[in-house]
Design an enzyme around this catalytic site. Structure first.
Site, PDB file in Angstrom:
ATOM      1  N   HIS A 193      -7.823   9.405  -1.959  1.00 15.55           N
ATOM      2  CA  HIS A 193      -7.136   9.383  -0.661  1.00 15.55           C
ATOM      3  C   HIS A 193      -7.988  10.016   0.449  1.00 15.55           C
ATOM      4  CE1 HIS A 193      -2.788   9.304   1.090  1.00 15.55           C
ATOM      5  NE2 HIS A 193      -3.675   9.021   2.011  1.00 15.55           N
TER       6      HIS A 193
ATOM      7  N   ASP B 119       0.850  -1.198   0.000  1.00  9.65           N
ATOM      8  CA  ASP B 119       0.000   0.000   0.000  1.00  9.65           C
ATOM      9  C   ASP B 119       0.885   1.247   0.000  1.00  9.65           C
ATOM     10  OD1 ASP B 119      -2.872   1.168   0.649  1.00  9.65           O
ATOM     11  OD2 ASP B 119      -1.408   2.288   1.845  1.00  9.65           O
TER      12      ASP B 119
ATOM     13  N   LYS C 219      -2.894   5.953  -4.285  1.00  5.47           N
ATOM     14  CA  LYS C 219      -4.026   6.837  -3.981  1.00  5.47           C
ATOM     15  C   LYS C 219      -3.886   8.181  -4.677  1.00  5.47           C
ATOM     16  CE  LYS C 219      -3.836   4.601   0.524  1.00  5.47           C
ATOM     17  NZ  LYS C 219      -2.457   4.555   1.008  1.00  5.47           N
TER      18      LYS C 219
ATOM     19  N   TYR D 284       2.786  10.070   0.057  1.00  2.00           N
ATOM     20  CA  TYR D 284       3.806   9.544   0.967  1.00  2.00           C
ATOM     21  C   TYR D 284       5.226   9.874   0.501  1.00  2.00           C
ATOM     22  CZ  TYR D 284      -0.162   6.775   2.656  1.00  2.00           C
ATOM     23  OH  TYR D 284      -1.390   6.374   3.123  1.00  2.00           O
TER      24      TYR D 284
END
Ligand code: NDP
Ligand code: 1BO
Length: 322
Positions: free
Chosen positions: A121, A55, A88, A60
């Protein structure tokens, strides 16, 4: 709108079946805050610990590292078709014209030609370069139907196998189900014994939407320390398992897939050794009675502007449902 039922949950299963017919591995590796260790963590997870589910997210800022880890795992002999890779769509890209370019950028960073799962997200659109907390005018209207139509086209064009959402409320999910031609296969939400979010889990089960539980250990940096919770420690000791393992197992026994994050190979391995044993019902229920239910990731820093709105409080973000 497609209507089908998911097969009954088999708590011993190592994967869950999505509405689309694809399988999602029950345990995946989370990569938020993995930094420059993301590449070695992904390699260790796939090659040494047997994970097949990773994931990640554009936000990120580790997708290139994750991509390197995936490449090295594939060079070690793992087939792309056996992996389940989730990413996402970030809040700045929540307008129809930006969905496909954002996905293309993510595919490029990950060095992949398709994703298994692409998720919205958060259901809030942010201006590029928004501050935290947002200034007045930085949280914009979100054209949910227009964005979803573009997500659906990604599936038709085989760029993405499944689509879904994160951090939705019942109200927002109902709205989405009202116009979706392709159902969301997955709803990814914060879930752990300290924030069970039973209402969302029940709603998703009724609507055949699979749930992935994020922050299953209570998250890091200012999260909730479930690893040292007395009930968790007691059950772990009784079952001769680690605290991490009983938290991950609790999530799987609830019928959710789960994505614990670690950058340490020993913990990465430990977190997936959750098959071939069960948490007995009374201990499972003890986790379900944990007091002080509250979110760790409430979105306040990202989306709340107390003076200017449009969201003046955390309750506003969650449609006053909690
Ligand atoms: P987790 O609940 O997975 O906890 C991660 C923390 O637990 C880290 O500090 C990690 O440290 C530590 N840890 C991991 N395994 C063990 C263990 N066996 N024993 C003790 N400590 C352990 O937090 P996250 O918030 O990262 O959630 C997991 C993933 O979910 C994210 O990485 C991300 O992929 C996803 N997510 C999605 C969100 C969304 O909005 N859709 C929001 C938040 C998360 P160390 O690395 O040092 O081992
Ligand atoms: C800001 C991103 C939260 C973790 O998914």
């Amino acid at each position: 709108m497609a209507q089908a039922t998911l097969p009954a949950v088999d708590p011993k299963a190592q994967s869950f079946r999505l509405l689309s017919g694809h399988a999602i591995p029950a345990v995946g590796l989370g990569t938020w805050r993995s930094g420059s260790d993301a590449s070695s963590a992904v390699h260790a997870a796939i090659v040494e610990a047997g994970y097949r589910h990773i994931d990640t997210a554009w936000e990120y800022k580790v997708q290139e590292e994750v991509g390197h880890g995936l490449q090295s795992a594939m060079q070690a002999g793992v087939d792309r078709k056996d992996l389940f890779i989730t990413s996402k769509l970030w809040c700045a890209e929540l307008s129809p014209d930006r969905v496909r370019p954002a996905l293309n950028n993510t595919l490029q960073e990950l060095q992949l030609d398709y994703l298994d799962l692409y998720l919205i997200h958060w259901p809030f659109r942010l201006k590029d370069g928004s501050s935290r907390p947002p200034e007045a005018g930085q949280v914009l209207d979100f054209d949910m139907e227009g964005v979803w139509r573009e997500m659906e086209k990604l599936v038709k064009d085989n760029l993405v196998r499944d689509i879904g959402v994160c951090n939705f409320t019942l109200k927002k999910l109902n709205k989405l189900l009202g116009f979706a031609e392709t159902m969301p296969s997955v709803c990814q939400m914060e879930m752990h014994p300290g924030w069970r979010n039973d209402k969302m889990l029940e709603f998703c089960k009724k609507n055949s939407i699979h749930v992935t539980a994020y922050s299953p250990l209570g998250s890091s940096e200012g999260g909730r320390d479930l690893i040292h919770d007395r009930t968790v420690e007691k059950v772990a000791r009784k079952l001769n398992k680690s605290a991490g393992q009983v938290l991950v197992k609790w999530a799987v026994q609830r019928g959710t897939s789960v994505i614990p994050k670690s950058t340490h190979p020993d913990r990465i391995r430990e977190n997936t050794q959750v098959f071939g044993w069960e948490i007995p019902e009374q201990d499972f229920q003890a986790f379900c009675r944990m007091p002080n239910q509250r979110r760790v990731l409430d979105g306040e820093e990202l989306f709340v502007n107390k003076e200017a709105g449009p969201f003046r409080s955390v309750a506003d973000l969650w449609d006053h449902e909690d």
